[in-house]
Motif scaffolding. Structure first.
Motif, PDB file in Angstrom:
ATOM      1  N   UNK A   1     106.391   7.471  57.977  1.00  0.00           N
ATOM      2  CA  UNK A   1     106.172   8.351  56.840  1.00  0.00           C
ATOM      3  C   UNK A   1     106.528   7.798  55.480  1.00  0.00           C
ATOM      4  N   UNK A   2     106.820   6.506  55.398  1.00  0.00           N
ATOM      5  CA  UNK A   2     107.136   5.894  54.109  1.00  0.00           C
ATOM      6  C   UNK A   2     105.857   5.474  53.395  1.00  0.00           C
ATOM      7  N   UNK A   3     105.859   5.625  52.089  1.00  0.00           N
ATOM      8  CA  UNK A   3     104.859   4.943  51.285  1.00  0.00           C
ATOM      9  C   UNK A   3     105.339   3.513  51.067  1.00  0.00           C
ATOM     10  N   UNK A   4     104.406   2.600  50.892  1.00  0.00           N
ATOM     11  CA  UNK A   4     104.849   1.217  50.713  1.00  0.00           C
ATOM     12  C   UNK A   4     104.042   0.533  49.619  1.00  0.00           C
ATOM     13  N   UNK A   5     104.724  -0.413  48.988  1.00  0.00           N
ATOM     14  CA  UNK A   5     104.079  -1.291  48.013  1.00  0.00           C
ATOM     15  C   UNK A   5     104.348  -2.719  48.452  1.00  0.00           C
ATOM     16  N   UNK A   6     103.304  -3.495  48.574  1.00  0.00           N
ATOM     17  CA  UNK A   6     103.402  -4.877  49.031  1.00  0.00           C
ATOM     18  C   UNK A   6     102.949  -5.812  47.917  1.00  0.00           C
ATOM     19  N   UNK A   7     103.820  -6.739  47.555  1.00  0.00           N
ATOM     20  CA  UNK A   7     103.483  -7.740  46.538  1.00  0.00           C
ATOM     21  C   UNK A   7     103.708  -9.135  47.120  1.00  0.00           C
ATOM     22  N   UNK A   8     102.839 -10.059  46.751  1.00  0.00           N
ATOM     23  CA  UNK A   8     102.901 -11.423  47.287  1.00  0.00           C
ATOM     24  C   UNK A   8     103.030 -12.440  46.157  1.00  0.00           C
ATOM     25  N   UNK A   9     103.937 -13.405  46.360  1.00  0.00           N
ATOM     26  CA  UNK A   9     104.123 -14.530  45.444  1.00  0.00           C
ATOM     27  C   UNK A   9     104.337 -14.080  43.996  1.00  0.00           C
ATOM     28  N   UNK A  10     105.480 -13.465  43.761  1.00  0.00           N
ATOM     29  CA  UNK A  10     105.823 -13.022  42.411  1.00  0.00           C
ATOM     30  C   UNK A  10     106.846 -13.970  41.787  1.00  0.00           C
ATOM     31  N   UNK A  11     106.681 -14.228  40.498  1.00  0.00           N
ATOM     32  CA  UNK A  11     107.707 -14.957  39.753  1.00  0.00           C
ATOM     33  C   UNK A  11     108.913 -14.037  39.563  1.00  0.00           C
ATOM     34  N   UNK A  12     109.997 -14.597  39.061  1.00  0.00           N
ATOM     35  CA  UNK A  12     111.191 -13.787  38.845  1.00  0.00           C
ATOM     36  C   UNK A  12     110.928 -12.683  37.827  1.00  0.00           C
ATOM     37  N   UNK A  13     110.282 -13.030  36.725  1.00  0.00           N
ATOM     38  CA  UNK A  13     110.009 -12.026  35.696  1.00  0.00           C
ATOM     39  C   UNK A  13     109.072 -10.943  36.219  1.00  0.00           C
ATOM     40  N   UNK A  14     108.075 -11.335  36.994  1.00  0.00           N
ATOM     41  CA  UNK A  14     107.143 -10.349  37.557  1.00  0.00           C
ATOM     42  C   UNK A  14     107.849  -9.447  38.567  1.00  0.00           C
ATOM     43  N   UNK A  15     108.795 -10.007  39.306  1.00  0.00           N
ATOM     44  CA  UNK A  15     109.556  -9.214  40.268  1.00  0.00           C
ATOM     45  C   UNK A  15     110.385  -8.152  39.553  1.00  0.00           C
ATOM     46  N   UNK A  16     111.076  -8.564  38.489  1.00  0.00           N
ATOM     47  CA  UNK A  16     111.910  -7.619  37.748  1.00  0.00           C
ATOM     48  C   UNK A  16     111.064  -6.551  37.064  1.00  0.00           C
ATOM     49  N   UNK A  17     109.892  -6.925  36.575  1.00  0.00           N
ATOM     50  CA  UNK A  17     108.994  -5.949  35.965  1.00  0.00           C
ATOM     51  C   UNK A  17     108.521  -4.947  37.008  1.00  0.00           C
TER      52      UNK A  17
END
Length: 242
Positions: A101-117
């Motif tokens: 029942x969780x919603x999920x967001x999947x991100x691939x190959x993020x830089x540090x700045x993109x991760x924090x954003x």
């Protein structure tokens, strides 16, 4: 008018002193700068019912999981190989959380700045759409103190701090799960070699003699290495440095 002049001493500031032999006369006394007094930060006020505080269980009816899947890296001064096969782990984790029942967001190959954003965007999202449970899954290279974005190192404590009660009010009093799939050092895990059981044969009806005959006839590639850490649940009572 007399050729002599008079000096009104009352006009000389008290913090001026004369310097012998200095034609310019008096110079300012060096006054040390005041030492700043740290201002205590008042505790954050939050509200929770006594029933919720005394409850042994979290009331979880909704959840959100973030899955960060880093597989290719370009980190200055580091030789980090591609993480082959990580897409399978990312897909499986997302599917499992979705099934409960969780919603999920999947991100691939993020830089540090993109991760924090990404984290900051999710925090703003949680204000409008709160959840009862939050999970963060990071699949990457790492060390004892953190993990790697595709371009820089990120400390675990900084990641945890991003979603703590102070910096992420929507998650106060909510369970927060952090799962990090990465190395935490350079030492290789030891283990034992074991043969694979036939997954179609239940243990309760397995015949030991037949099993050993079957096992002896298997090619060597079927033998797997079982880590010594298998069958353990590792839980840390505090983040590094605390």
């Amino acid at each position: 008018m007399s050729g002599k002049s008079s000096l009104d001493a009352s006009l000389i500031p008290a913090d001026w002193v004369g310097q012998p032999g200095d034609p310019r006369g008096q110079r300012p006394r060096q006054v040390p700068a005041p030492v700043p007094v740290p201002v205590p930060v008042p505790p954050i006020s939050a509200v929770i019912t006594k029933a919720e505080f005394d409850s042994k269980y979290y009331q979880i009816k909704s959840g959100l999981v973030l899955v960060l899947n880093n597989k290719e890296f370009l980190v200055e001064g580091e030789e980090l190989g591609d993480r082959t096969g990580t897409d399978i782990d990312a897909s499986t984790i997302s599917q499992r959380f979705s099934e409960i029942g969780f919603e999920y967001e999947l991100e691939t190959d993020l830089t540090k700045s993109a991760t924090l954003e990404w984290f900051e965007r999710v925090k703003r999202q949680l204000i409008k759409k709160p959840v009862d449970c939050f999970a963060l899954v990071i699949l990457s290279h790492g060390t004892e103190n953190g993990v790697y974005a595709t371009d820089h190192f990120m400390r675990t404590e900084d990641i945890v701090e991003t979603f703590n009660a102070t910096n992420c009010p929507p998650l106060r009093f909510k369970p927060k799960i952090v799962i990090i799939q990465s190395c935490r050092g350079t030492t290789l895990s030891r283990g034992i070699n074991v043969g694979l059981l036939d997954p179609n044969q239940a243990d309760t009806i397995a015949d030991t003699t037949e099993y050993h005959q079957w096992l002896m006839g298997l090619p060597a590639t079927v033998t797997i290495r079982l880590p010594n850490e298998a069958d353990f649940l590792f839980a840390y009572a505090a983040v590094p440095g605390m």
